[in-house]
Design a protein around this motif. Structure first.
Motif, PDB file in Angstrom:
ATOM      1  N   MET A 198     -32.491  -7.761 -14.452  1.00 46.56           N
ATOM      2  CA  MET A 198     -32.785  -9.172 -14.698  1.00 46.56           C
ATOM      3  C   MET A 198     -32.210  -9.642 -16.024  1.00 46.56           C
ATOM      4  O   MET A 198     -31.646 -10.733 -16.113  1.00 46.56           O
ATOM      5  CB  MET A 198     -34.295  -9.403 -14.712  1.00 46.56           C
ATOM      6  N   ALA A 199     -32.350  -8.810 -17.044  1.00 45.46           N
ATOM      7  CA  ALA A 199     -31.807  -9.162 -18.363  1.00 45.46           C
ATOM      8  C   ALA A 199     -30.286  -9.296 -18.268  1.00 45.46           C
ATOM      9  O   ALA A 199     -29.688 -10.227 -18.818  1.00 45.46           O
ATOM     10  CB  ALA A 199     -32.197  -8.101 -19.388  1.00 45.46           C
ATOM     11  N   GLU A 200     -29.680  -8.386 -17.519  1.00 53.72           N
ATOM     12  CA  GLU A 200     -28.225  -8.373 -17.332  1.00 53.72           C
ATOM     13  C   GLU A 200     -27.771  -9.661 -16.613  1.00 53.72           C
ATOM     14  O   GLU A 200     -26.850 -10.353 -17.061  1.00 53.72           O
ATOM     15  CB  GLU A 200     -27.867  -7.122 -16.503  1.00 53.72           C
ATOM     16  N   VAL A 201     -28.434  -9.965 -15.521  1.00 51.48           N
ATOM     17  CA  VAL A 201     -28.057 -11.146 -14.728  1.00 51.48           C
ATOM     18  C   VAL A 201     -28.340 -12.432 -15.513  1.00 51.48           C
ATOM     19  O   VAL A 201     -27.549 -13.375 -15.497  1.00 51.48           O
ATOM     20  CB  VAL A 201     -28.779 -11.153 -13.359  1.00 51.48           C
ATOM     21  N   ALA A 202     -29.461 -12.449 -16.239  1.00 51.14           N
ATOM     22  CA  ALA A 202     -29.795 -13.639 -17.035  1.00 51.14           C
ATOM     23  C   ALA A 202     -28.710 -13.900 -18.078  1.00 51.14           C
ATOM     24  O   ALA A 202     -28.406 -15.050 -18.404  1.00 51.14           O
ATOM     25  CB  ALA A 202     -31.150 -13.452 -17.714  1.00 51.14           C
ATOM     26  N   ALA A 203     -28.098 -12.824 -18.578  1.00 50.81           N
ATOM     27  CA  ALA A 203     -27.067 -12.981 -19.615  1.00 50.81           C
ATOM     28  C   ALA A 203     -25.709 -13.334 -19.024  1.00 50.81           C
ATOM     29  O   ALA A 203     -24.894 -13.978 -19.688  1.00 50.81           O
ATOM     30  CB  ALA A 203     -26.972 -11.694 -20.431  1.00 50.81           C
ATOM     31  N   THR A 204     -25.437 -12.926 -17.780  1.00 45.29           N
ATOM     32  CA  THR A 204     -24.069 -13.063 -17.269  1.00 45.29           C
ATOM     33  C   THR A 204     -23.888 -14.084 -16.142  1.00 45.29           C
ATOM     34  O   THR A 204     -22.777 -14.564 -15.931  1.00 45.29           O
ATOM     35  CB  THR A 204     -23.544 -11.707 -16.748  1.00 45.29           C
ATOM     36  N   ALA A 205     -24.939 -14.412 -15.399  1.00 43.95           N
ATOM     37  CA  ALA A 205     -24.766 -15.280 -14.225  1.00 43.95           C
ATOM     38  C   ALA A 205     -24.334 -16.686 -14.636  1.00 43.95           C
ATOM     39  O   ALA A 205     -24.844 -17.240 -15.609  1.00 43.95           O
ATOM     40  CB  ALA A 205     -26.066 -15.349 -13.412  1.00 43.95           C
ATOM     41  N   ARG A 206     -23.376 -17.224 -13.935  1.00 42.40           N
ATOM     42  CA  ARG A 206     -22.922 -18.590 -14.217  1.00 42.40           C
ATOM     43  C   ARG A 206     -22.307 -19.213 -12.965  1.00 42.40           C
ATOM     44  O   ARG A 206     -21.950 -18.512 -12.028  1.00 42.40           O
ATOM     45  CB  ARG A 206     -21.914 -18.596 -15.351  1.00 42.40           C
ATOM     46  N   GLU A 207     -22.177 -20.540 -12.997  1.00 43.23           N
ATOM     47  CA  GLU A 207     -21.561 -21.249 -11.872  1.00 43.23           C
ATOM     48  C   GLU A 207     -20.049 -21.222 -12.018  1.00 43.23           C
ATOM     49  O   GLU A 207     -19.527 -21.450 -13.111  1.00 43.23           O
ATOM     50  CB  GLU A 207     -22.002 -22.717 -11.877  1.00 43.23           C
TER      51      GLU A 207
ATOM     52  N   GLY B 257     -21.603 -16.447  -9.900  1.00 45.66           N
ATOM     53  CA  GLY B 257     -21.045 -15.118 -10.128  1.00 45.66           C
ATOM     54  C   GLY B 257     -21.202 -14.781 -11.591  1.00 45.66           C
ATOM     55  O   GLY B 257     -22.091 -15.327 -12.264  1.00 45.66           O
ATOM     56  N   THR B 258     -20.330 -13.907 -12.075  1.00 44.05           N
ATOM     57  CA  THR B 258     -20.466 -13.512 -13.471  1.00 44.05           C
ATOM     58  C   THR B 258     -19.221 -13.887 -14.284  1.00 44.05           C
ATOM     59  O   THR B 258     -19.108 -13.516 -15.439  1.00 44.05           O
ATOM     60  CB  THR B 258     -20.724 -12.000 -13.594  1.00 44.05           C
ATOM     61  N   ALA B 259     -18.287 -14.617 -13.655  1.00 46.38           N
ATOM     62  CA  ALA B 259     -17.089 -15.042 -14.379  1.00 46.38           C
ATOM     63  C   ALA B 259     -16.972 -16.565 -14.287  1.00 46.38           C
ATOM     64  O   ALA B 259     -17.629 -17.195 -13.461  1.00 46.38           O
ATOM     65  CB  ALA B 259     -15.859 -14.380 -13.773  1.00 46.38           C
ATOM     66  N   ASP B 260     -16.128 -17.145 -15.141  1.00 47.78           N
ATOM     67  CA  ASP B 260     -15.953 -18.604 -15.109  1.00 47.78           C
ATOM     68  C   ASP B 260     -15.405 -19.072 -13.759  1.00 47.78           C
ATOM     69  O   ASP B 260     -15.732 -20.157 -13.292  1.00 47.78           O
ATOM     70  CB  ASP B 260     -14.993 -19.039 -16.227  1.00 47.78           C
TER      71      ASP B 260
END
Ligand SMILES: [Zn+2]
Length: 199
Positions: free
Chosen positions: A48-57, A65-68
């Motif tokens: 959860m900490a990982e996804v909270a830091a990396t997830a984006r639209e 996903g996790t990239a722009d």
């Protein structure tokens, strides 16, 4: 009878806000996680900490996903001239599970709604028009839910696309009235896509 200790109660309160969970299921889930701390709770907290830091639209399509720019927009193989317009990321993921669609997506982020005062400028509609020109799009498939707001939105977008030289289609039979893509099985989505019709 005293409630759970404050920290645990706070966790239950947050969990109870998740879709599909109420206070009772949240309490059971939290108790279960505490009992399976090493197996469930610690890995869950880490991921959860990982996804909270990396997830984006995705800046292009709105996928999460996790990239722009998401993998689908990044892949040259998906540039087949088709864009499938969906309401929500859950719908995009449902389409992907069906493995029936080889093109790219555009996530609106909702539907037009007079009741909730959602207008075209609140959705990703202007970006869709830009993409059609930039990406050489030949067909726009409207895969909006068969709800009143979904269909109102589909008609609005079809109107905006008129005269832009793109074929506008929509998912055909198989999508039940009032149905939502995320709840359909993969075969139904696939059939609805194959028998799509001119909008
Ligand atoms: Zn994307």
């Amino acid at each position: 009878m005293p409630d759970a200790p404050r920290d645990i109660e706070a966790l239950i309160e947050i969990m109870a806000k998740l879709p599909g969970l109420g206070p009772r299921s949240a309490r059971r889930a939290v108790l279960h996680m505490i009992k399976k701390r090493a197996l469930l709770m610690t890995p869950l907290a880490d991921v959860m900490a990982e996804v909270a830091a990396t997830a984006r639209e995705c800046l292009t399509c709105g996928n999460i996903g996790t990239a722009d720019i998401c993998e689908i927009c990044e892949s040259g193989k998906r540039a087949n001239g088709q864009i499938c317009v969906v309401e929500d990321v859950a719908d995009l993921w449902a389409m992907e599970r069906g493995h029936a669609f080889a093109g790219r997506y555009h996530v609106l982020g909702g539907t037009l709604s007079a009741l909730d005062a959602v207008g075209p400028e609140d959705l990703r509609i202007p970006n869709l028009l830009t993409r059609i020109a930039d990406e050489g799009v030949t067909e726009v498939i409207l895969a909006l839910n068969a709800t009143v707001d979904g269909q109102t939105t589909a008609h609005y977008i079809a109107g905006e696309l008129e005269g832009r030289g793109v074929l506008v289609t929509s998912l055909a039979q198989g999508v039940p009235v009032g149905g939502e893509l995320d709840y359909l099985d993969d075969g139904t989505i696939s059939a609805a896509l194959k028998s799509r019709r001119s909008f």
